[in-house]
Design an enzyme around this catalytic site. Structure first.
Site, PDB file in Angstrom:
ATOM      1  N   SER A  40       1.367  -4.324 -12.686  1.00  0.00           N
ATOM      2  CA  SER A  40       1.205  -5.721 -11.735  1.00  0.00           C
ATOM      3  C   SER A  40       0.264  -5.122 -10.537  1.00  0.00           C
ATOM      4  O   SER A  40      -0.851  -5.325 -10.054  1.00  0.00           O
ATOM      5  CB  SER A  40       2.314  -4.732 -10.756  1.00  0.00           C
ATOM      6  OG  SER A  40       2.474  -3.547 -11.288  1.00  0.00           O
ATOM      7  N   ASP A 318       5.072  -1.077  -1.258  1.00  0.00           N
ATOM      8  CA  ASP A 318       6.160  -0.829  -1.214  1.00  0.00           C
ATOM      9  C   ASP A 318       6.264   0.058  -2.065  1.00  0.00           C
ATOM     10  O   ASP A 318       4.885   0.939  -1.625  1.00  0.00           O
ATOM     11  CB  ASP A 318       6.523  -1.618  -2.119  1.00  0.00           C
ATOM     12  CG  ASP A 318       5.572  -1.767  -3.365  1.00  0.00           C
ATOM     13  OD1 ASP A 318       4.800  -0.998  -4.147  1.00  0.00           O
ATOM     14  OD2 ASP A 318       5.718  -2.501  -4.373  1.00  0.00           O
ATOM     15  N   HIS A 321       3.294   0.266  -5.450  1.00  0.00           N
ATOM     16  CA  HIS A 321       1.600  -0.685  -5.685  1.00  0.00           C
ATOM     17  C   HIS A 321       0.941   0.243  -3.911  1.00  0.00           C
ATOM     18  O   HIS A 321       1.901  -0.005  -2.690  1.00  0.00           O
ATOM     19  CB  HIS A 321       2.216  -1.657  -5.373  1.00  0.00           C
ATOM     20  CG  HIS A 321       2.421  -2.263  -6.418  1.00  0.00           C
ATOM     21  ND1 HIS A 321       4.124  -2.407  -7.371  1.00  0.00           N
ATOM     22  CD2 HIS A 321       2.164  -2.220  -8.086  1.00  0.00           C
ATOM     23  CE1 HIS A 321       4.752  -2.104  -7.543  1.00  0.00           C
ATOM     24  NE2 HIS A 321       3.360  -2.512  -9.058  1.00  0.00           N
TER      25      HIS A 321
END
Ligand SMILES: *[C@@H]1O[C@H](CO)[C@@H](O)[C@H](O)[C@H]1NC(C)=O
Ligand SMILES: *[C@@H]1O[C@H](CO)[C@@H](O)[C@H](O)[C@H]1NC(C)=O
Ligand SMILES: *[C@@H]1O[C@H](CO)[C@@H](O)[C@H](O)[C@H]1NC(C)=O
Length: 377
Positions: A40, A318, A321
């Site tokens: 991610s 978040d 991340h």
């Protein structure tokens, strides 16, 4: 490589001179192509149509990205997006899931949120594209490139000029080793043995990449996984996780050292240290223990909620991340920091300039190209 033929030399020189001048005049990227493997931290849309909870193609993701939510797990650009721009590419590298309308000769991004080196990592979140499958997807692209360029040999010659960016392994810890309710790894391996097993599997995958022409690899070490907000409790980082990640990163650096022994004058691998003190000392960030958006159970933003407004001051977007502001710090450091432990044996800029430098010195030596011709054109 080495040919005795004079014609070969003259032809090569001619090609080099043409390339050299083209690089100067048209502001071409420093490498013709960039292929991205990872999770991610680098995903730019590959998970959008997968059956997984690890998705980010909704607001407020992408709030600072021109195209809005794209499947990037941050508010703006990812670290590799920014490096892509530093390298001089005009466009971002397209996700493998949607290369339509893009030039695959410039590269493809295979990264997938929740994916790891091990196939099973991230499985409790749903579908994902593990490193092995990412390499298989790359082989599909290589065949398409071979078709475009007129055969596998020509494709290989082209592909060995590309940069291969590999930033993976976080989920083998976050979404595997440290989730014993779903994965038996921590009952089977000590952190030392686990890191070793991951490095072995990564080595095989890198071999697979080299088999289809890869020659310039950037291997990115793990960050302080125990200090991402979702793992912080009572104001403290999860030290066991940090220690486990550090073991992996040290082994990754040793791997780079070992692989480079095969070509000491022209290294094919560099290691980027994601916990370098150059990063730790970044200034301008006031919040580093909570994310900017309100997060759900997995630490990712809840859809359609308003995030914080002072995003430049947040390390985390978040709970898992980092923000674009922080990604700019890490990208800048991996691209051109001269800080001794931030990359090894050199930074990305020096790595990609290696060939340009070798080419131009070669040219100057043989046909005395007028100095400063670039600046004058
Ligand atoms: C695929 O990429 C093209 C070009 O970037 C874009 O215009 C299109 O909307 C994308 N399609 C999907 C389904 O995301
Ligand atoms: C990365 O940098 C940190 C901080 O300077 C250092 O402690 C660590 O050993 C480095 N990691 C590796 C694998 O070199
Ligand atoms: C590193 O690269 C960035 C982007 O090209 C540039 O703004 C910065 O000045 C460079 N820093 C150094 C130390 O060369």
């Amino acid at each position: 490589m080495c040919s005795e033929s004079k014609t070969w030399l003259v032809l090569s020189l001619l090609i080099l001179v043409v390339n050299y001048n083209q690089n100067c005049v048209h502001g071409e990227p420093q490498v013709p192509c960039l292929f991205i493997f990872g999770d991610s931290l680098s995903d730019n849309g590959n998970n959008n149509n997968l059956a997984t909870s690890a998705k980010s193609n909704f607001k407020p993701y992408g709030i600072d990205f021109p195209a809005g939510p794209t499947g990037r797990f941050t508010n703006g650009r990812t670290t590799i997006d920014i490096i892509t721009q530093f390298l001089g590419f005009e466009n971002f590298i397209p996700p493998f899931a949607n290369t339509s309308g893009s030039d695959i000769l410039k590269g493809v991004n295979y990264a997938s949120g929740s994916a790891g080196i091990r196939d099973e990592s991230g499985g409790h979140r749903g579908a994902h594209i593990s490193l092995g499958i990412q390499i298989a997807n790359h082989r599909v692209i290589v065949s398409q490139i071979a078709t475009k360029l007129g055969g596998f040999e020509k494709a290989k010659q082209y592909l060995n000029k590309c940069l291969y960016y590999v930033d993976i392994g976080s989920n083998d810890y976050i979404n595997n080793y440290f989730v014993p309710e779903y994965y038996p790894s921590s009952a089977i391996y000590t952190p030392e043995q686990y890191a070793e097993a991951l490095i072995d599997e990564l080595t095989l995958n890198l071999q697979g990449l080299q088999d289809v022409g890869a020659r310039k690899h950037v291997l990115v070490g793990l960050g302080s996984l125990g200090c991402i907000p979702i793992h912080i409790s009572d104001g403290s980082c999860f030290q066991d996780m940090n220690n486990a990640a550090l073991i992996f990163s040290e082994k990754l650096k040793s791997l780079v050292e070992q692989l480079n022994k095969k070509s000491p004058t022209n290294p094919e691998f560099i290691f980027v240290n994601s916990t370098t003190s150059a990063i730790i000392n970044a200034v301008g960030f006031t919040v580093s223990t909570v994310g900017c958006c309100s997060s759900g159970p997995y630490g990712e933003c809840v859809p359609d909620q308003s995030p914080c407004t002072n995003r430049r001051e947040y390390v985390f977007w978040d709970e898992c991340h980092t923000t674009e502001a922080w990604n700019l710090v890490t990208a800048t450091i991996s691209y051109n920091s001269s800080y001794p432990d931030s990359s090894y044996p050199m930074n990305i800029k020096q790595f990609v300039e290696q060939d340009i430098k070798m080419e131009s010195e070669f040219i100057k030596e043989f046909i005395s190209l007028p100095g400063g011709s670039c600046a004058n054109e």
